[in-house]
Design a protein around this motif. Structure first.
Motif, PDB file in Angstrom:
ATOM      1  N   LYS A  71      57.166  42.354  53.144  1.00  0.00           N
ATOM      2  CA  LYS A  71      56.935  41.012  52.605  1.00  0.00           C
ATOM      3  C   LYS A  71      56.432  41.116  51.157  1.00  0.00           C
ATOM      4  N   ASP A  72      57.039  40.330  50.284  1.00  0.00           N
ATOM      5  CA  ASP A  72      56.640  40.342  48.879  1.00  0.00           C
ATOM      6  C   ASP A  72      55.337  39.560  48.696  1.00  0.00           C
ATOM      7  N   VAL A  73      54.284  40.245  48.280  1.00  0.00           N
ATOM      8  CA  VAL A  73      52.978  39.597  48.079  1.00  0.00           C
ATOM      9  C   VAL A  73      52.550  39.697  46.605  1.00  0.00           C
ATOM     10  N   SER A  74      53.524  39.865  45.741  1.00  0.00           N
ATOM     11  CA  SER A  74      53.218  39.991  44.303  1.00  0.00           C
ATOM     12  C   SER A  74      52.431  38.793  43.795  1.00  0.00           C
ATOM     13  N   ARG A  75      52.862  37.604  44.189  1.00  0.00           N
ATOM     14  CA  ARG A  75      52.195  36.376  43.718  1.00  0.00           C
ATOM     15  C   ARG A  75      50.720  36.366  44.087  1.00  0.00           C
ATOM     16  N   GLU A  76      50.432  36.701  45.337  1.00  0.00           N
ATOM     17  CA  GLU A  76      49.043  36.707  45.803  1.00  0.00           C
ATOM     18  C   GLU A  76      48.222  37.753  45.029  1.00  0.00           C
ATOM     19  N   PHE A  77      48.812  38.898  44.793  1.00  0.00           N
ATOM     20  CA  PHE A  77      48.097  39.962  44.073  1.00  0.00           C
ATOM     21  C   PHE A  77      47.806  39.547  42.629  1.00  0.00           C
ATOM     22  N   ILE A  78      48.781  38.942  41.998  1.00  0.00           N
ATOM     23  CA  ILE A  78      48.589  38.537  40.594  1.00  0.00           C
ATOM     24  C   ILE A  78      47.583  37.390  40.513  1.00  0.00           C
ATOM     25  N   HIS A  79      47.738  36.408  41.401  1.00  0.00           N
ATOM     26  CA  HIS A  79      46.811  35.271  41.432  1.00  0.00           C
ATOM     27  C   HIS A  79      45.379  35.761  41.693  1.00  0.00           C
ATOM     28  N   GLY A  80      45.223  36.645  42.638  1.00  0.00           N
ATOM     29  CA  GLY A  80      43.891  37.174  42.953  1.00  0.00           C
ATOM     30  C   GLY A  80      43.285  37.936  41.785  1.00  0.00           C
ATOM     31  N   ALA A  81      44.113  38.691  41.095  1.00  0.00           N
ATOM     32  CA  ALA A  81      43.611  39.440  39.930  1.00  0.00           C
ATOM     33  C   ALA A  81      43.159  38.474  38.845  1.00  0.00           C
ATOM     34  N   GLN A  82      43.884  37.369  38.701  1.00  0.00           N
ATOM     35  CA  GLN A  82      43.502  36.375  37.680  1.00  0.00           C
ATOM     36  C   GLN A  82      42.161  35.737  38.025  1.00  0.00           C
ATOM     37  N   ILE A  83      41.952  35.440  39.302  1.00  0.00           N
ATOM     38  CA  ILE A  83      40.661  34.844  39.704  1.00  0.00           C
ATOM     39  C   ILE A  83      39.532  35.861  39.511  1.00  0.00           C
ATOM     40  N   ALA A  84      39.785  37.092  39.905  1.00  0.00           N
ATOM     41  CA  ALA A  84      38.767  38.139  39.737  1.00  0.00           C
ATOM     42  C   ALA A  84      38.444  38.319  38.250  1.00  0.00           C
ATOM     43  N   MET A  85      39.455  38.208  37.420  1.00  0.00           N
ATOM     44  CA  MET A  85      39.254  38.305  35.966  1.00  0.00           C
ATOM     45  C   MET A  85      38.357  37.176  35.476  1.00  0.00           C
ATOM     46  N   ARG A  86      38.568  35.991  36.041  1.00  0.00           N
ATOM     47  CA  ARG A  86      37.746  34.833  35.666  1.00  0.00           C
ATOM     48  C   ARG A  86      36.288  35.079  36.038  1.00  0.00           C
ATOM     49  N   VAL A  87      36.068  35.636  37.232  1.00  0.00           N
ATOM     50  CA  VAL A  87      34.706  35.957  37.665  1.00  0.00           C
ATOM     51  C   VAL A  87      34.099  36.988  36.703  1.00  0.00           C
ATOM     52  N   PHE A  88      34.889  37.973  36.363  1.00  0.00           N
ATOM     53  CA  PHE A  88      34.444  39.003  35.410  1.00  0.00           C
ATOM     54  C   PHE A  88      33.937  38.343  34.125  1.00  0.00           C
ATOM     55  N   GLU A  89      34.717  37.390  33.630  1.00  0.00           N
ATOM     56  CA  GLU A  89      34.360  36.752  32.359  1.00  0.00           C
ATOM     57  C   GLU A  89      33.165  35.820  32.509  1.00  0.00           C
ATOM     58  N   ILE A  90      33.152  35.006  33.573  1.00  0.00           N
ATOM     59  CA  ILE A  90      32.045  34.064  33.783  1.00  0.00           C
ATOM     60  C   ILE A  90      30.717  34.807  33.892  1.00  0.00           C
ATOM     61  N   CYS A  91      30.751  35.961  34.531  1.00  0.00           N
ATOM     62  CA  CYS A  91      29.522  36.720  34.748  1.00  0.00           C
ATOM     63  C   CYS A  91      29.228  37.679  33.592  1.00  0.00           C
ATOM     64  N   SER A  92      30.024  37.597  32.528  1.00  0.00           N
ATOM     65  CA  SER A  92      29.822  38.455  31.347  1.00  0.00           C
ATOM     66  C   SER A  92      29.721  39.931  31.722  1.00  0.00           C
ATOM     67  N   CYS A  93      30.608  40.358  32.586  1.00  0.00           N
ATOM     68  CA  CYS A  93      30.614  41.781  32.957  1.00  0.00           C
ATOM     69  C   CYS A  93      31.087  42.597  31.753  1.00  0.00           C
ATOM     70  N   GLU A  94      30.613  43.821  31.701  1.00  0.00           N
ATOM     71  CA  GLU A  94      30.988  44.681  30.571  1.00  0.00           C
ATOM     72  C   GLU A  94      31.876  45.840  30.986  1.00  0.00           C
ATOM     73  N   MET A  95      31.934  46.101  32.275  1.00  0.00           N
ATOM     74  CA  MET A  95      32.799  47.168  32.765  1.00  0.00           C
ATOM     75  C   MET A  95      33.090  46.926  34.233  1.00  0.00           C
ATOM     76  N   ALA A  96      33.972  47.746  34.785  1.00  0.00           N
ATOM     77  CA  ALA A  96      34.322  47.588  36.207  1.00  0.00           C
ATOM     78  C   ALA A  96      34.329  48.941  36.898  1.00  0.00           C
ATOM     79  N   ILE A  97      33.836  48.942  38.121  1.00  0.00           N
ATOM     80  CA  ILE A  97      33.934  50.139  38.967  1.00  0.00           C
ATOM     81  C   ILE A  97      34.692  49.706  40.217  1.00  0.00           C
ATOM     82  N   LEU A  98      35.886  50.237  40.373  1.00  0.00           N
ATOM     83  CA  LEU A  98      36.804  49.735  41.397  1.00  0.00           C
ATOM     84  C   LEU A  98      37.253  50.841  42.347  1.00  0.00           C
ATOM     85  N   LYS A  99      37.731  50.408  43.487  1.00  0.00           N
ATOM     86  CA  LYS A  99      38.136  51.349  44.548  1.00  0.00           C
ATOM     87  C   LYS A  99      39.363  52.169  44.137  1.00  0.00           C
ATOM     88  N   ALA A 100      39.201  53.474  44.238  1.00  0.00           N
ATOM     89  CA  ALA A 100      40.291  54.385  43.860  1.00  0.00           C
ATOM     90  C   ALA A 100      41.552  54.156  44.697  1.00  0.00           C
TER      91      ALA A 100
END
Ligand code: SF4
Length: 151
Positions: A71-100
């Motif tokens: 099943k193609d879930v590209s849309r969900e992945f891109i949309h989710g990344a955009q929301i996570a990016m928004r959270v990153f910006e709202i919270c003034s994050c300076e870096m990210a530590i993410l799951k390998a």
């Protein structure tokens, strides 16, 4: 400083199988830093538990993410990344530590789309988005070399 972190690394049960990837070493950083959890896959509307997904192609700017059953879930992945990016910006994050190796969060190396555990060079959808904005991205496996507690 505020650091954006994959929610599953903080013990939140956001993984595709309903589990987590708790990283005690990472949790210690909360004594000196604000840890802001995000799960791009949940934020994109995918359920938990959910079918595992991998990036099957990322030619040019076109990214294709599919579940193990195709099943193609590209849309969900891109949309989710955009929301996570928004959270990153709202919270003034300076870096990210993410799951390998995750198709959303992996940095530098990800699963290769064959669902066999094989890996390839590349970034998850969210990690790629962050890097394109110049954000430093690390995985939990790079924590020791980071010496972030001294940042
Ligand atoms: Fe963890 Fe990222 Fe996968 Fe969410 S998308 S479960 S935060 S690795």
């Amino acid at each position: 400083m505020n650091i954006c972190v994959s929610a599953c690394l903080l013990g939140l049960c956001t993984k595709y199988d309903g589990g987590h990837n708790m990283c005690e070493e990472l949790l210690k950083l909360k004594e000196k830093h604000g840890l802001i959890p995000v799960c791009p896959e949940q934020m994109g509307g995918l359920s938990t538990p959910r079918e595992p997904s991998e990036i099957v192609s990322s030619d040019s700017d076109e990214i294709c993410v599919k579940t193990k059953n195709g099943k193609d879930v590209s849309r969900e992945f891109i949309h989710g990344a955009q929301i996570a990016m928004r959270v990153f910006e709202i919270c003034s994050c300076e870096m990210a530590i993410l799951k390998a190796r995750s198709p959303s969060c992996g940095s530098g190396i990800i699963y290769d789309g064959s669902f066999t555990g094989s890996k390839t060079k590349g970034d998850g959808v969210f990690a790629k988005m962050l890097k394109e904005k110049g954000v430093p991205v690390y995985t939990e496996e790079e924590l020791k070399s980071l010496e972030i507690s001294e940042v």
